[in-house]
Enzyme design. Structure first.
Site, PDB file in Angstrom:
ATOM      1  N   ARG A  18      34.987  48.549  46.037  1.00 10.97           N
ATOM      2  CA  ARG A  18      36.267  49.040  45.147  1.00 10.97           C
ATOM      3  C   ARG A  18      35.986  50.553  44.716  1.00 10.97           C
ATOM      4  NH1 ARG A  18      34.637  44.634  40.492  1.00 10.97           N
ATOM      5  NH2 ARG A  18      32.697  45.038  41.640  1.00 10.97           N
ATOM      6  N   ASN A  36      37.966  42.135  42.271  1.00 10.31           N
ATOM      7  CA  ASN A  36      37.428  41.116  43.294  1.00 10.31           C
ATOM      8  C   ASN A  36      38.025  39.961  42.664  1.00 10.31           C
ATOM      9  OD1 ASN A  36      35.918  42.869  45.058  1.00 10.31           O
ATOM     10  ND2 ASN A  36      34.058  42.454  43.799  1.00 10.31           N
TER      11      ASN A  36
END
Length: 748
Positions: A18, A36
């Protein structure tokens, strides 16, 4: 401006994915978000078409180094919202878990630098990690990989660690085990009476001093405890062998760095690369003669299993130690690696003098991986820390969930769902209550990861395997489950086919120690024509009898004697002047001959692994062995590459007759000649049979092909002939690969 949504699957959690996406979005002037969920990573991109294309291309070409992208689904959407920034959103949970668990990774150079930097707030902190390293599999309960789902959930971040954890530009952004001495787990040294002695750096320094003084310590690693002691001290090494009742089996060695290893071994460039990789497995290396390492570390073999320190605790220990250390898994025979201090006290209190522990729970224990470099191939002998769980992406998507339970030795399990095939880390031999409990616990762990309820369960055909018994228990508890049994050696061949995504028919050589055959006999020298759907046994080593079954595996002289009984009369054998007959009294030979004649506890066997045992007795190398594979190592050690000859044999319609070889062996006195000609004979047998099926690719599997000399010779010969051939590389050729082969049988 355009809006695209990306869904990314693979190993994309716990690897800095990320923050990587965040920084990549800033670089390409893209707005939107990333998050996520329990299927992977989702990205929404709001920018010009050109910038989005540049973003996607760079993501594909240069993803985070610990990630593995298996699938990117890209969809343009109509979205009314106009984004002003790019942000990282909170993880989402759904009812369809499929994201892949990342393996534990060795501490990175940046974190080692932090530990050694006096100005860093993690100076001397033994449990330092970041998104590029540290524990994953060993601390996770379920997906998604967020702190609340790990054994770090009870450690509340201090302000400094929280700032790093929440800063997308920091390499510790959402590194779930992130902590420091103020807010995280800490290290404690205990004596064998469970009394605390010291903490953190003082505890580690004290541990190093105790090791230098000749004590044996249990030290908690990433996936379990090691037993650690001075590898240069004959007295302490022999003490460890005596207490653990491990007479000759080699111990693994831990070193500070690769330069230290070079002082004791002759390693090549390929071996050095794997030693220093992010996984830092144990690598089998050729040892130098006359080093300071105790000769009792790896007696009677020319190899050392070496690895580089892979945790902060290890690196801090080597500040105060300037010698190699034995670092062997802390466990009892046939049991899994121990993961708690309490189990060390209950099981190994007579072995250890002190315990170095830390108070972060190991949720999932995981042993060290072992690799052997063969002709520039990194062959896995044990698939565990750093590599497992292992994902194999399927070319098709399944409409059912499949669980395979493997064999009894070197146990693993495998799962298949959607287009994912996942192989668990090495578990243990299922020969004890503790290892069986760990086996069942591992199944529950993987079920929990993916909310997995199997529609199909696959097991071996051996009725006495604990894995087979468990499969039938599952069937009994869940009648709707479909239960399938796959023959052991067929599963070996299928494991290679799975690893290489082979759909075609192959010529398979499955050579190992034991396996339950379709006819009820013990197989292990099998030649199969196999596809994903079925197999045909076309040839096998002619059956011989195992005198005493399990005892024969421990006493190679019994196997050799049985082979003699097939050829000579009792009187002739009693008059033979060879090492095998000298290893028995005449009374013992007569008793065993009666057992052989009447078939009393003497099952038929076609195992190449047992042939290795017999050869070691004929060559007067080993008449009894103390650990699995000892005879193979000894025969490999005695191989002479200048000897090109082989023994005689005869390939019949359905069998391979080795009686001519035995007749020639007993006339030979030189052990190197016997060992060399025996391996050459196996090579010739494989080549001769494979030349009768030139239209089929050759597949090699089974524990026998862990023999480095044998595999190297075959690789050379097949490459010279331009032959298409395959063997296990990323999946062990021993029984650890059985569960993968079993499950591949269902993809038809």
């Amino acid at each position: 401006m355009r809006t695209f949504k990306l869904q990314i699957k693979g190993i994309v959690q716990g690897v800095g994915f990320r923050p990587f996406v965040y920084n990549l979005a800033l670089k390409h002037h893209i707005k939107g978000w990333v998050n996520n969920d329990d299927k992977g990573v989702n990205i929404l991109l709001y920018a010009s078409y050109l910038n989005i294309n540049l973003f996607i291309e760079e993501l594909k070409q240069n993803p985070p180094k610990l990630s593995k992208i298996n699938e990117i689904n890209i969809k343009e959407i109509t979205f009314l919202e106009e984004f002003k920034t790019f942000e990282i959103k909170q993880s989402l949970n759904t009812n369809n878990k499929s994201t892949i668990i990342s393996a534990d990774i060795a501490i990175c150079d940046d974190c080692i630098e932090d530990i050694n930097d006096v100005s860093n707030h993690r100076y001397n902190y033994a449990l330092t990690n970041c998104t590029n390293c540290g524990p994953r599999y060993s601390i996770i309960n379920t997906v998604p990989y967020d702190r609340c789902n790990t054994s770090m959930k009870d450690f509340i971040l201090c302000s400094k660690c929280k700032d790093e954890y929440e800063n997308p530009l920091n390499r510790r952004y959402h590194a779930q085990p992130v902590s420091c001495e103020v807010c995280g787990p800490n290290v404690t040294l205990y004596n064998k009476n469970n009394i605390k002695i010291s903490y953190n750096l003082e505890a580690i320094e004290k541990t190093a001093n105790l090791i230098n003084q000749g004590y044996i310590l249990a030290v908690k690693g990433m996936g379990g405890f090691h037993l650690i002691c001075d590898a240069t001290n004959d007295k302490v090494v022999n003490r460890l062998r005596y207490i653990k009742n491990r007479p000759t089996k080699p111990y693994a060695l831990m070193f500070k760095d690769v330069n230290s290893i070079k002082n004791y071994t002759n390693l090549n460039l390929e071996e050095e690369e794997i030693l220093t990789s992010k996984e830092k497995p144990i690598v089998l290396l050729e040892k130098k003669e006359n080093s300071s390492i105790s000769s009792f570390v790896a007696p009677n073999v020319n190899k050392l299993g070496c690895f580089i320190a892979y945790t902060g605790i290890h690196h801090l220990l080597f500040r105060y130690i300037d010698k190699p250390l034995i670092a062997t898994s802390a466990n009892l025979k046939d049991e899994p690696i121990i993961k708690t201090k309490e189990d060390i006290f209950s099981k190994l209190v007579d072995v250890i003098d002190f315990i170095l522990d830390y108070n972060r729970e190991i949720v999932n224990s995981c042993d060290d991986s072992i690799i052997q470099v063969v002709k520039k191939y990194n062959i896995k002998l044990r698939n565990a820390r750093g590599y497992a769980p292992t994902l194999i992406k399927l070319n098709e998507s399944l409409d059912k969930k499949i669980l395979s339970l493997g064999a009894n030795q070197k146990s693993t399990i495998s799962l298949a769902f959607e287009n994912n095939l996942i192989l668990s880390p090495y578990i243990a031999d299922l020969n004890s209550i503790e290892s069986l409990e760990y086996f069942i616990r591992t199944i529950k762990t993987f079920k929990n990861f993916y909310d997995f309820k199997p529609d199909v369960v696959i097991c071996d055909k051996h009725p006495n395997y604990e894995s087979t018994k468990f499969a039938f228990k599952l069937k009994e508890e869940n009648p709707n489950i479909k239960l399938i049994q796959v023959q052991h050696h067929y599963a070996h061949i299928l494991s290679v086919m799975a690893e290489n995504s082979l759909d075609e028919e192959v010529l398979g050589f499955a050579f190992d120690g034991t396996g339950f055959g379709e006819d009820g006999n013990i197989w292990g020298g099998e030649v199969l024509i196999a596809s994903r759907k079925e197999y045909k046994r076309i040839k096998h080593i002619e059956y011989f009898k195992l005198l005493g079954t399990e005892i024969a595996i421990k006493e190679p002289k019994r196997v050799a004697l049985s082979l003699l009984f097939d050829i000579f009369t009792l009187e002739e054998i009693l008059n033979l002047d060879i090492p095998t007959t000298k290893a028995f009294s005449h009374t013992q030979i007569k008793t065993l001959h009666t057992m052989w004649q009447k078939g009393l506890n003497a099952p038929l066997c076609s195992s190449i692994g047992r042939l290795f045992d017999a050869i070691s007795s004929f060559a007067d190398i080993l008449h009894t062995q103390t650990y699995e594979g000892e005879t193979g190592l000894q025969i490999e050690l005695n191989y002479d590459s200048s000897i090109n000859a082989c023994f005689s044999y005869e390939i019949l319609e359905k069998t391979i007759d080795i009686k001519p070889m035995i007749r020639e062996i007993i006339k030979e006195k030189d052990k190197k000649t016997i060992c060399s000609k025996f391996i050459n004979t196996l090579v010739n047998i494989i080549l001769e049979i494979s030349n009768s099926y030139k239209n089929l690719p050759v597949v090699l599997s089974g524990g026998v092909f862990q023999n480095k000399i044998l595999l190297e010779l075959l690789i050379d010969k097949f490459q010279e002939e331009g032959r298409v051939f395959y063997f296990n590389i990323d999946v062990p050729s021993n029984d650890s690969g059985i569960s993968l082969g079993q499950i591949y049988h269902q993809f038809t």
